[in-house]
Design an enzyme around this catalytic site. Structure first.
Site, mmCIF file in Angstrom:
data_model
loop_
_atom_site.group_PDB
_atom_site.id
_atom_site.type_symbol
_atom_site.label_atom_id
_atom_site.label_comp_id
_atom_site.label_asym_id
_atom_site.label_seq_id
_atom_site.Cartn_x
_atom_site.Cartn_y
_atom_site.Cartn_z
ATOM 1 C CD GLU A 146 -2.846 -1.326 0.107
ATOM 2 O OE1 GLU A 146 -3.208 -0.280 -0.455
ATOM 3 O OE2 GLU A 146 -3.238 -2.457 -0.240
ATOM 4 C CG LEU A 147 2.304 3.302 -3.061
ATOM 5 C CD1 LEU A 147 2.059 4.643 -3.750
ATOM 6 C CD2 LEU A 147 3.542 2.641 -3.653
#
Length: 392
Positions: A146-147
């Site tokens: 999710e970065l």
């Protein structure tokens, strides 16, 4: 010349079946096989297969000018093998073109980077092995679950030998600076950072089919013009692969849009690059300092989507408290369960953020409430721990 960098996240979590207290000690099959199979085959039919076929044809028609990058989790590959082997084959065909880069990730799409460096590195090592076995590649660029990014995580990623990492172009970190440039990490300035242009990414991922959006309908020429007009060196369009055909249904025209987009971008003088190509081609303009973890989730761009309430934090702590026992057991069956229990999605289901981002959370959530998700997860975890203790 302006560069555009497309990156797609490919992930499917292993979904747990409804697991009640009285099943503990008797039932050690935790997964909802029917739902996992049904969802994978549906997404394969509506997204993975048609979009992979479209990408392959665009790469061939444009003689290698079209390039993109993927991260594919171990959980997704396991489900491809179990339920839709033709999807894995279609990704392998894309890999053979030489125009598609596969990025390093956590094997289980886990939150291990928020727990311990050792656990994080183990997850990444497993994922790297999987990429080599399935696609014959060794990743040099990395995107965390999710970065999720921070200075500390960047240091760990660099220690593992990666040259480039993706992160969110969050306003609270960038300030007045633009995400359309290459940056470097704050520790020793060696790790190259590509930041998501969240406005243009979300124009495709979230707003494409919104008839109430002032820019609807979005055409390839209009979007290509926006990209060309952006200030900076590189426009990073990062999104879930399920955007195509799943979140934005085929009936919205999303496939026609993507079919027309490459030609429109090339006509505007925009060239395509993989993550690593963009990183090598450009020079960093500044250091990105990020003392606290950020992500691409929700308006806050932090980690509260997964660790924002007491339920999530208790489940997270309980899960990772078992890490030493799992390592000591050295049992493949227990390691398999350990990995799917780390899927970050389980914690996402426990979110109680129903204000700014409630619609997004509810879309992905199979449970009726955060508490229901928590109880089900903790029941499974309790039985797992009981069985694990028997091996100690």
């Amino acid at each position: 010349m302006k560069t555009v960098c497309f990156y797609f996240q490919v992930h499917q979590p292993w979904r747990l079946k409804t697991y009640r207290f009285f099943q503990m000690g008797n039932d050690h099959n935790y997964l909802d096989d029917f739902t996992n199979r049904a969802i994978m085959q549906k997404v394969a039919r509506e997204c993975y297969l048609p979009m992979n076929a479209l990408l392959l044809s665009l790469i061939e028609e444009n003689k290698g000018k079209i390039k993109c990058s993927f991260s594919i989790t171990g959980s997704a590959v396991e489900q491809f093998k179990a339920y839709a082997p033709e999807v894995l084959e279609s990704f392998k065909r894309l890999a053979e073109t030489g125009c598609v880069e596969f990025l390093g990730e956590t094997y289980s799409h886990s939150l291990s980077s928020l727990y311990s460096v050792d656990e994080f590195k183990q997850e990444v090592k497993l994922h790297t092995q999987m990429l080599k076995e399935e696609f014959g590649v060794k990743p040099t660029a990395f995107r965390n679950t999710e970065l999720i990014y921070s200075d500390e995580i960047a240091k760990a990623v660099e220690d593992m030998g990666f040259k480039t990492m993706l992160a969110e172009g969050a306003k609270h970190i960038l300030g007045w600076k633009s995400p359309n440039f290459l940056y470097s990490d704050a520790a020793d300035n060696k790790l190259r950072l590509l930041l998501r242009n969240y406005k243009l990414s979300d124009d495709i991922a979230f707003r494409f089919s919104n008839e109430g959006w002032p820019e609807w309908p979005l055409t390839a020429d209009k979007f290509a013009q926006w990209v060309a007009e952006e200030n900076g060196d590189v426009v990073n369009l990062f999104m879930d692969y399920e955007t195509f055909g799943e979140h934005q249904k085929a009936s919205t025209g999303i496939f026609d849009f993507m079919k027309a987009l490459p030609a429109a971008l090339l006509d505007k003088g925009v060239e395509f690059a993989t993550v690593s190509e963009a990183s090598k081609r450009l020079q960093p303009v500044a250091v990105l300092h990020c003392p606290y973890a950020m992500s691409w989730a929700d308006e806050e761009r932090d980690v509260t989507a997964w660790l924002g309430n007491d339920l999530q934090n208790e489940a997270f702590s309980k899960l990772y408290a078992l890490a030493p026992k799992v390592k000591k057991a050295k049992n493949r069956d227990f390691e398999y369960v350990w990995h799917f229990m780390q899927n970050s999605d389980h914690f996402y289901y426990m979110a109680t953020k129903w204000f700014s981002d409630g619609d997004v959370h509810s879309y992905f959530n199979p449970y009726g409430s955060a508490y229901e998700a928590f109880i089900n997860y903790m029941n499974v975890l309790a039985d797992f721990e009981i069985e694990l203790n028997k091996l100690q």
